[in-house]
Every structure is written in C-alpha cells, then in structure tokens.
Design a protein around this motif. Structure first.
Motif, PDB file in Angstrom:
ATOM      1  N   VAL A  70      37.020   4.517  14.196  1.00 57.13           N
ATOM      2  CA  VAL A  70      36.818   5.780  14.911  1.00 57.13           C
ATOM      3  C   VAL A  70      35.643   6.534  14.286  1.00 57.13           C
ATOM      4  O   VAL A  70      35.636   6.817  13.084  1.00 57.13           O
ATOM      5  CB  VAL A  70      38.078   6.671  14.866  1.00 57.13           C
ATOM      6  CG1 VAL A  70      37.821   7.997  15.576  1.00 57.13           C
ATOM      7  CG2 VAL A  70      39.266   5.952  15.484  1.00 57.13           C
ATOM      8  N   LYS A  71      34.671   6.847  15.127  1.00 54.23           N
ATOM      9  CA  LYS A  71      33.545   7.660  14.698  1.00 54.23           C
ATOM     10  C   LYS A  71      33.539   9.023  15.382  1.00 54.23           C
ATOM     11  O   LYS A  71      33.079  10.010  14.809  1.00 54.23           O
ATOM     12  CB  LYS A  71      32.228   6.926  14.985  1.00 54.23           C
ATOM     13  CG  LYS A  71      32.034   5.659  14.171  1.00 54.23           C
ATOM     14  CD  LYS A  71      30.696   5.015  14.489  1.00 54.23           C
ATOM     15  CE  LYS A  71      30.476   3.748  13.641  1.00 54.23           C
ATOM     16  NZ  LYS A  71      29.172   3.093  13.966  1.00 54.23           N
ATOM     17  N   ASN A  72      34.042   9.041  16.627  1.00 55.72           N
ATOM     18  CA  ASN A  72      34.021  10.276  17.414  1.00 55.72           C
ATOM     19  C   ASN A  72      35.396  10.531  18.030  1.00 55.72           C
ATOM     20  O   ASN A  72      35.979   9.640  18.646  1.00 55.72           O
ATOM     21  CB  ASN A  72      32.979  10.186  18.526  1.00 55.72           C
ATOM     22  CG  ASN A  72      31.575   9.973  17.993  1.00 55.72           C
ATOM     23  OD1 ASN A  72      31.077  10.764  17.196  1.00 55.72           O
ATOM     24  ND2 ASN A  72      30.933   8.895  18.424  1.00 55.72           N
ATOM     25  N   VAL A  73      35.892  11.763  17.859  1.00 53.52           N
ATOM     26  CA  VAL A  73      37.215  12.146  18.344  1.00 53.52           C
ATOM     27  C   VAL A  73      37.082  13.296  19.334  1.00 53.52           C
ATOM     28  O   VAL A  73      36.287  14.219  19.120  1.00 53.52           O
ATOM     29  CB  VAL A  73      38.133  12.575  17.183  1.00 53.52           C
ATOM     30  CG1 VAL A  73      39.488  13.052  17.704  1.00 53.52           C
ATOM     31  CG2 VAL A  73      38.309  11.439  16.188  1.00 53.52           C
ATOM     32  N   ASN A  96      33.448  13.263  13.121  1.00 53.45           N
ATOM     33  CA  ASN A  96      32.981  14.079  14.243  1.00 53.45           C
ATOM     34  C   ASN A  96      34.133  14.343  15.212  1.00 53.45           C
ATOM     35  O   ASN A  96      34.681  13.416  15.805  1.00 53.45           O
ATOM     36  CB  ASN A  96      31.837  13.365  14.973  1.00 53.45           C
ATOM     37  CG  ASN A  96      31.333  14.165  16.156  1.00 53.45           C
ATOM     38  OD1 ASN A  96      31.178  15.380  16.064  1.00 53.45           O
ATOM     39  ND2 ASN A  96      31.093  13.494  17.269  1.00 53.45           N
ATOM     40  N   VAL A  97      34.501  15.608  15.362  1.00 58.43           N
ATOM     41  CA  VAL A  97      35.584  16.008  16.264  1.00 58.43           C
ATOM     42  C   VAL A  97      35.050  17.027  17.256  1.00 58.43           C
ATOM     43  O   VAL A  97      34.387  17.995  16.875  1.00 58.43           O
ATOM     44  CB  VAL A  97      36.776  16.624  15.500  1.00 58.43           C
ATOM     45  CG1 VAL A  97      37.950  16.835  16.450  1.00 58.43           C
ATOM     46  CG2 VAL A  97      37.179  15.759  14.327  1.00 58.43           C
ATOM     47  N   GLN A  98      35.352  16.813  18.528  1.00 61.45           N
ATOM     48  CA  GLN A  98      34.913  17.719  19.579  1.00 61.45           C
ATOM     49  C   GLN A  98      36.114  18.223  20.368  1.00 61.45           C
ATOM     50  O   GLN A  98      37.094  17.509  20.547  1.00 61.45           O
ATOM     51  CB  GLN A  98      33.961  16.998  20.549  1.00 61.45           C
ATOM     52  CG  GLN A  98      32.776  16.330  19.902  1.00 61.45           C
ATOM     53  CD  GLN A  98      32.031  15.433  20.873  1.00 61.45           C
ATOM     54  OE1 GLN A  98      31.925  15.738  22.064  1.00 61.45           O
ATOM     55  NE2 GLN A  98      31.505  14.321  20.384  1.00 61.45           N
ATOM     56  N   LYS A  99      36.010  19.465  20.846  1.00 57.39           N
ATOM     57  CA  LYS A  99      37.016  20.000  21.767  1.00 57.39           C
ATOM     58  C   LYS A  99      36.580  19.700  23.196  1.00 57.39           C
ATOM     59  O   LYS A  99      35.396  19.816  23.524  1.00 57.39           O
ATOM     60  CB  LYS A  99      37.154  21.515  21.616  1.00 57.39           C
ATOM     61  CG  LYS A  99      37.738  21.980  20.312  1.00 57.39           C
ATOM     62  CD  LYS A  99      38.142  23.451  20.374  1.00 57.39           C
ATOM     63  CE  LYS A  99      36.971  24.369  20.642  1.00 57.39           C
ATOM     64  NZ  LYS A  99      37.377  25.801  20.604  1.00 57.39           N
ATOM     65  N   GLU A 158      34.592  12.810  30.378  1.00 61.56           N
ATOM     66  CA  GLU A 158      33.921  13.540  29.302  1.00 61.56           C
ATOM     67  C   GLU A 158      33.883  12.690  28.032  1.00 61.56           C
ATOM     68  O   GLU A 158      32.851  12.633  27.343  1.00 61.56           O
ATOM     69  CB  GLU A 158      34.669  14.849  29.047  1.00 61.56           C
ATOM     70  CG  GLU A 158      34.113  15.698  27.914  1.00 61.56           C
ATOM     71  CD  GLU A 158      34.983  16.913  27.630  1.00 61.56           C
ATOM     72  OE1 GLU A 158      34.443  17.929  27.143  1.00 61.56           O
ATOM     73  OE2 GLU A 158      36.207  16.857  27.889  1.00 61.56           O
ATOM     74  N   ALA A 159      34.978  12.023  27.743  1.00 63.52           N
ATOM     75  CA  ALA A 159      35.047  11.166  26.559  1.00 63.52           C
ATOM     76  C   ALA A 159      34.066  10.007  26.654  1.00 63.52           C
ATOM     77  O   ALA A 159      33.391   9.668  25.682  1.00 63.52           O
ATOM     78  CB  ALA A 159      36.476  10.646  26.387  1.00 63.52           C
ATOM     79  N   ILE A 160      33.986   9.406  27.815  1.00 62.17           N
ATOM     80  CA  ILE A 160      33.060   8.285  28.020  1.00 62.17           C
ATOM     81  C   ILE A 160      31.617   8.747  27.822  1.00 62.17           C
ATOM     82  O   ILE A 160      30.816   8.085  27.138  1.00 62.17           O
ATOM     83  CB  ILE A 160      33.254   7.674  29.418  1.00 62.17           C
ATOM     84  CG1 ILE A 160      34.651   7.038  29.521  1.00 62.17           C
ATOM     85  CG2 ILE A 160      32.170   6.653  29.725  1.00 62.17           C
ATOM     86  CD1 ILE A 160      35.036   6.650  30.940  1.00 62.17           C
ATOM     87  N   THR A 161      31.286   9.898  28.397  1.00 64.39           N
ATOM     88  CA  THR A 161      29.930  10.441  28.291  1.00 64.39           C
ATOM     89  C   THR A 161      29.542  10.708  26.842  1.00 64.39           C
ATOM     90  O   THR A 161      28.381  10.541  26.455  1.00 64.39           O
ATOM     91  CB  THR A 161      29.819  11.746  29.105  1.00 64.39           C
ATOM     92  OG1 THR A 161      30.092  11.470  30.483  1.00 64.39           O
ATOM     93  CG2 THR A 161      28.430  12.359  28.986  1.00 64.39           C
ATOM     94  N   ASN A 162      30.524  11.107  26.035  1.00 65.05           N
ATOM     95  CA  ASN A 162      30.242  11.503  24.652  1.00 65.05           C
ATOM     96  C   ASN A 162      30.573  10.413  23.629  1.00 65.05           C
ATOM     97  O   ASN A 162      30.697  10.696  22.440  1.00 65.05           O
ATOM     98  CB  ASN A 162      31.014  12.783  24.322  1.00 65.05           C
ATOM     99  CG  ASN A 162      30.458  14.001  25.033  1.00 65.05           C
ATOM    100  OD1 ASN A 162      29.437  14.557  24.648  1.00 65.05           O
ATOM    101  ND2 ASN A 162      31.124  14.423  26.099  1.00 65.05           N
ATOM    102  N   ASN A 163      30.727   9.176  24.108  1.00 66.44           N
ATOM    103  CA  ASN A 163      30.954   8.024  23.223  1.00 66.44           C
ATOM    104  C   ASN A 163      32.162   8.220  22.304  1.00 66.44           C
ATOM    105  O   ASN A 163      32.119   7.916  21.103  1.00 66.44           O
ATOM    106  CB  ASN A 163      29.697   7.748  22.384  1.00 66.44           C
ATOM    107  CG  ASN A 163      28.506   7.374  23.237  1.00 66.44           C
ATOM    108  OD1 ASN A 163      28.615   6.541  24.139  1.00 66.44           O
ATOM    109  ND2 ASN A 163      27.365   8.001  22.979  1.00 66.44           N
ATOM    110  N   ILE A 164      33.232   8.737  22.879  1.00 67.48           N
ATOM    111  CA  ILE A 164      34.447   9.004  22.111  1.00 67.48           C
ATOM    112  C   ILE A 164      35.216   7.703  21.870  1.00 67.48           C
ATOM    113  O   ILE A 164      35.362   6.870  22.766  1.00 67.48           O
ATOM    114  CB  ILE A 164      35.329  10.026  22.856  1.00 67.48           C
ATOM    115  CG1 ILE A 164      34.606  11.368  22.971  1.00 67.48           C
ATOM    116  CG2 ILE A 164      36.691  10.172  22.193  1.00 67.48           C
ATOM    117  CD1 ILE A 164      34.280  12.041  21.670  1.00 67.48           C
ATOM    118  N   ASP A 165      35.723   7.553  20.661  1.00 68.97           N
ATOM    119  CA  ASP A 165      36.535   6.394  20.302  1.00 68.97           C
ATOM    120  C   ASP A 165      38.028   6.681  20.386  1.00 68.97           C
ATOM    121  O   ASP A 165      38.836   5.777  20.608  1.00 68.97           O
ATOM    122  CB  ASP A 165      36.217   5.944  18.868  1.00 68.97           C
ATOM    123  CG  ASP A 165      34.742   5.695  18.663  1.00 68.97           C
ATOM    124  OD1 ASP A 165      34.194   4.810  19.351  1.00 68.97           O
ATOM    125  OD2 ASP A 165      34.134   6.388  17.813  1.00 68.97           O
TER     126      ASP A 165
END
Length: 258
Positions: free
Chosen positions: A37-40, A244-247, A53-60
C-alpha cells in the motif's frame, strides 16, 4: 514496505474488530493482506463515485466506515447490479477495502468519542457500555461548558458539524447543558436513554419522533451523513504510519435541500 495487513493491524489497535455488533460485517472486505500500500483513501461509503475517485488517484486501499459488503451477496451480476460493478472495478484495479463500522463507533477513542470532542463536551463518558469490553460502547454523553437555550444550541450544532439544516423534536423547553450523542442510526435508543437535556443521532423516524414528544424528550436528527467526519479521524490516525492518506472529496449527503 507497508501492506494491507500493517494498516489493518494499526486500525485494530484503535478499534478492535471484536467490538463490532453481532449483526455487523467489519474487517477486510476485499483484497489481499499481503498487498503493498502506497496510497490510501478514507471515506464513509464505498460508492461508484468514490471508487472512480480512488482509481483516478492511484489508490491501493480504501478504508470506509460503512461496510462495502453488508447484506450477503447471492451473485455478482455485472449487467444490472451496481454493487457487483463496484466490486468488479475494485478487483480490476487491484484496490483493497477495509471497513471498520460499529467497532469504530464503540472504540474508546473511536468515532463517537471524536464527535463528542468536536462538540467540546466535558466529562465525556460512554452512553451504552459494551456488554463484554470495558471502556468501550456505543454513544457518548457529556456536558457543555455553558448552558445554551435550544435555539443557541441548534446554531452551535450546525456550526460544529457544518450542517445546513437539521430536524428537531422538542419535547420540552428546557435549556441545554447535558448532551448525549450516537452517530449514525440511533433513534431506537431513546427508550433507554439516561436523563439528558438533548440527544443527537440520525435516521429519526416518524413514530420515534412521536414517542419522544410523549416522553418529553428532545432529539436532534443531525443526519446519518454526519458520520462523514470519520474521515478526519482516520486521516490523522492512518497518517501515523507515514503513508499517503487522502480524504474522499466526492462524497455528499444523498438528501438534497430544495
């Protein structure tokens, strides 16, 4: 390397899955504990727009409050079923999902505690103690630093929870000092509430509202979507892992003000 397992274990220290209600479904909803996991992305609900949104931001990894899978799935029909297509998109893009629901509600420093502190309540304690675990349970109760009129308190709630509107059932005219709250759908708990000046929860139905009037109790329906504030709690807590964590920025209440 940080894995799904590392993040799950970290979350479990905050809100042990053993705290979940028996009817709930929590934990790893989809994915592989060994995945890197690199992006949450943290969210309230795993919806189509959140997955996009997750796909666009390369979320794992998506961490949600409400379970991705709650009712049992009898099939995955990609022709018409939206839930099936959400799962398809997650699998196709190698995105894992963890959902922490009532265990996060009941945790000592979980969502209800977070909401009580957001209201700046004093002497915060558990509203309904967990039947098995100490220092845990649903809801919180506390006192305001000063007494408010009902009108003043409604204004205060709107500001603290960033609400445009609320629904209120006012069974008496008393000023507000002692506050009970239970995030999500907690209307049925009015029948076992201790003595408080007002109770905050969501999904208050017609018959519960009538009963509250008969019992001379005050309830404010702050809406189920108020639980989206869980994103702030999760952002700070997961951020402790230096990842890296995003809301989620696309979530909105399904109800529109017309």
């Amino acid at each position: 390397m940080i894995t799904v397992r590392n993040i799950f274990d970290h979350l479990n220290k905050l809100a042990d899955i053993k705290l979940a209600e028996k009817w709930d479904n929590v934990g790893l909803m989809l994915g592989d504990f060994n995945s890197e996991v690199k992006n949450v992305l943290v969210c309230l609900d795993v919806t189509t727009i959140v997955v996009n949104e997750a796909i666009t931001n390369n979320i794992d990894l998506i961490i949600s409050h409400h379970p991705l899978i709650f009712k049992p799935l009898k099939s995955l029909d990609f022709t018409v079923d939206f839930k099936s297509n959400i799962i398809k998109s997650l699998v196709k893009n190698d995105i894992s999902v963890i959902s922490f629901h009532t265990n996060l509600d009941s945790a000592t420093y979980g969502l209800n505690d977070f909401l009580a502190k957001k209201l700046e309540l004093k002497n915060i304690r558990i509203l309904f103690e967990h039947e098995t675990y100490k220092n845990a349970g649903l809801g919180r109760i506390g006192e305001l630093s000063e007494e408010f009129t009902q009108k003043e308190f409604i204004t205060y709630i709107k500001e603290k929870f960033n609400l445009e509107t609320i629904s209120a059932v006012l069974g008496n005219n008393d000023n507000i000092k002692t506050v009970a709250l239970l995030g999500g759908s907690g209307a049925d708990f009015i029948y076992t509430l201790p003595e408080v000046d007002i109770y905050l929860t969501g999904d208050v139905g017609y018959h519960v509202a009538l009963d509250a009037l008969e019992m001379k109790k005050n309830i404010i329906d702050v809406g189920h979507f108020t639980e989206h504030l869980v994103k702030d709690l999760l952002l700070e807590y997961i951020g402790e892992l230096s990842i890296n964590v995003q809301k989620s920025k696309v979530e909105q209440s399904p109800f529109k003000i017309l």
